[in-house]
Design a protein around this motif. Structure first.
Motif, PDB file in Angstrom:
ATOM      1  N   UNK A  94       0.464  -1.446  -0.180  1.00 47.56           N
ATOM      2  CA  UNK A  94       0.105   0.031  -0.128  1.00 47.56           C
ATOM      3  C   UNK A  94       1.157   1.178  -0.107  1.00 47.56           C
ATOM      4  N   UNK A  95       0.615   2.204  -0.720  1.00 52.58           N
ATOM      5  CA  UNK A  95       1.343   3.601  -0.853  1.00 52.58           C
ATOM      6  C   UNK A  95       0.415   4.493   0.114  1.00 52.58           C
ATOM      7  N   UNK A  96      -0.110   4.079   0.746  1.00 46.53           N
ATOM      8  CA  UNK A  96      -0.364   5.274   1.817  1.00 46.53           C
ATOM      9  C   UNK A  96       0.035   5.022   2.947  1.00 46.53           C
TER      10      UNK A  96
ATOM     11  N   UNK B 112       2.734  -2.205 -11.859  1.00 45.83           N
ATOM     12  CA  UNK B 112       3.749  -1.151 -11.215  1.00 45.83           C
ATOM     13  C   UNK B 112       2.935  -1.128  -9.759  1.00 45.83           C
ATOM     14  N   UNK B 113       4.483  -0.496  -8.814  1.00 44.35           N
ATOM     15  CA  UNK B 113       4.181  -0.613  -7.521  1.00 44.35           C
ATOM     16  C   UNK B 113       4.378   1.569  -7.664  1.00 44.35           C
ATOM     17  N   UNK B 114       3.913   1.978  -6.503  1.00 42.91           N
ATOM     18  CA  UNK B 114       4.177   3.130  -6.490  1.00 42.91           C
ATOM     19  C   UNK B 114       4.762   3.252  -4.656  1.00 42.91           C
ATOM     20  N   UNK B 115       5.628   4.131  -4.490  1.00 39.21           N
ATOM     21  CA  UNK B 115       6.195   4.169  -3.488  1.00 39.21           C
ATOM     22  C   UNK B 115       5.526   5.156  -2.148  1.00 39.21           C
TER      23      UNK B 115
ATOM     24  N   UNK C  37       8.461   7.044   0.961  1.00 38.02           N
ATOM     25  CA  UNK C  37       8.957   5.808   1.947  1.00 38.02           C
ATOM     26  C   UNK C  37       9.345   4.762   0.371  1.00 38.02           C
ATOM     27  N   UNK C  38      10.099   4.356   0.057  1.00 38.87           N
ATOM     28  CA  UNK C  38      10.102   3.604  -1.214  1.00 38.87           C
ATOM     29  C   UNK C  38      10.470   1.942  -0.426  1.00 38.87           C
ATOM     30  N   UNK C  39      10.731   1.625   0.510  1.00 36.76           N
ATOM     31  CA  UNK C  39      10.210   0.333   0.731  1.00 36.76           C
ATOM     32  C   UNK C  39       9.474  -0.870   0.375  1.00 36.76           C
ATOM     33  N   UNK C  40       7.864  -0.193   0.016  1.00 39.47           N
ATOM     34  CA  UNK C  40       7.838  -0.853  -0.545  1.00 39.47           C
ATOM     35  C   UNK C  40       7.988  -1.410  -1.843  1.00 39.47           C
ATOM     36  N   UNK C  41       8.925  -0.357  -2.515  1.00 37.20           N
ATOM     37  CA  UNK C  41       9.701  -1.213  -4.380  1.00 37.20           C
ATOM     38  C   UNK C  41      10.237  -2.478  -3.901  1.00 37.20           C
ATOM     39  N   UNK C  42      10.792  -2.607  -2.903  1.00 35.73           N
ATOM     40  CA  UNK C  42      10.674  -3.953  -3.078  1.00 35.73           C
ATOM     41  C   UNK C  42       9.982  -5.300  -3.341  1.00 35.73           C
TER      42      UNK C  42
END
Length: 337
Positions: free
Chosen positions: A37-39, A191-194, A199-204
């Motif tokens: 989640x990007x929120x 596509x996943x978003x920061x 926070x860019x951790x979700x991009x893993x």
């Protein structure tokens, strides 16, 4: 003839900056804890009250908006959500609801059907174990599946949405078959978003080069884009901006107006100004509309620019610059090439 009329209307809408498509985030609260989640939790404050939301919907209608997306967070956490939906339908919006479906009851499905909702888009990530592992809530798959069945029973148009990422890559063929058996459209997004706070951790969880290439080569997942006469061409073939801030608008739960809910460049706040003031008389809105592909100097000169799916919102999140480079877009362009 139909295409000619549509293209003519599109040109008029863009020229007059009519917010034909608007997405209204009613809340950032959610009952799931999805890993991608990007929120961010800080965004779950200062929601607009029902009366103010209805007033804003009236402003959107007068500005020419026809297609309205109501999203969250999870919209069914608002006790006034169905009243907001009903009011939007009275204003003749084509209303589409984005939800995880876990809170939908039979009475909700029946109500949405009776008011003539345009459609409900539900997030489903894969098989039961995969889905629950991503949402981090046991039983969430069963609740979403129950909502799908209820909505279908009441003949509400349902669409399944699924990001494709490392966490569910092995389930995408199952999702295709599952959707087909139910007679539903399934939309995939690689596509996943920061997170909105940067926070860019979700991009893993973003697919790597190999996975992305497989996704783009599977036309059941990602339809082929129209071939260009010259992939190395310059304008008008290269377009590094979208309709955000031109023919579509995004509104956050606190009333902030953005070009798009993914394009976090604030144009103004509806607690302080009217939608018309913000949309038509804002210097920040004028700035966004004045941007040209050639202003993105690094991207515009790239050999893959003609295939690029660059999102200015993602570029802003990643590089802190609307005109900057998006590494996510670079990966996608390379995968398509």
């Amino acid at each position: 003839m139909g295409n000619e009329i549509f293209e003519k209307l599109s040109r008029i809408v863009t020229a007059k900056n009519i917010p034909l498509y608007s997405v209204f985030e009613l809340t950032h609260r959610c009952n799931l804890i999805c890993r991608h989640c990007y929120l961010d939790s800080a965004g779950a404050k200062n929601e607009l009250p029902e009366a103010k939301i209805k007033y804003i919907l009236g402003e959107l209608a007068r500005a020419g908006c026809l297609h309205l997306g109501l999203t969250g967070g999870e919209v069914f956490l608002r006790k006034d959500f169905l009243r907001i939906c009903s009011y939007a339908r009275k204003l003749n919006f084509d209303v589409r609801v984005f939800t995880n479906g876990t809170l939908i009851k039979r009475s909700d499905a029946q109500f949405l059907s009776e008011i003539g909702i345009g459609g409900v888009e539900l997030s489903l990530y894969g098989k039961k174990d995969t889905h629950d592992r991503i949402t981090r809530v046991s039983g969430s798959f069963d609740m979403t599946f129950a909502a799908i069945k209820l909505l279908k029973e009441y003949r509400v148009n349902v669409r399944i949405k699924a990001p494709i990422m490392k966490l569910n890559y092995g389930d995408y063929h199952w999702l295709l078959d599952f959707s087909k058996r139910l007679g539903l459209e399934c939309i995939f997004d690689p596509v996943l978003a920061p997170k909105n706070n940067g926070d860019r951790s979700v991009l893993k969880y973003q697919l790597g080069k190999s996975g992305l290439r497989k996704v783009f080569s599977d036309r059941k997942l990602i339809p082929a884009r129209p071939a260009r006469k010259n992939s190395a061409a310059k304008p008008p073939d290269i377009n590094l901006f979208c309709g955000a801030g031109r023919d579509c608008a995004g509104i956050a739960p606190d009333g902030t107006v953005y070009p798009c809910i993914q394009f976090l460049y604030p144009l103004g706040n509806l607690k302080k100004k009217s939608f018309d003031e913000i949309w038509y008389n804002s210097k920040r809105a004028d700035y966004v509309r004045g941007l040209k592909s050639s202003d993105c100097k690094e991207c515009f000169s790239c050999s893959k620019a003609a295939q690029c799916r660059r999102c200015p919102g993602l570029a802003l999140l990643e590089s802190k610059d609307i005109l900057g480079k998006s590494e996510i877009a670079c990966q996608l362009a390379e995968a398509q090439a």
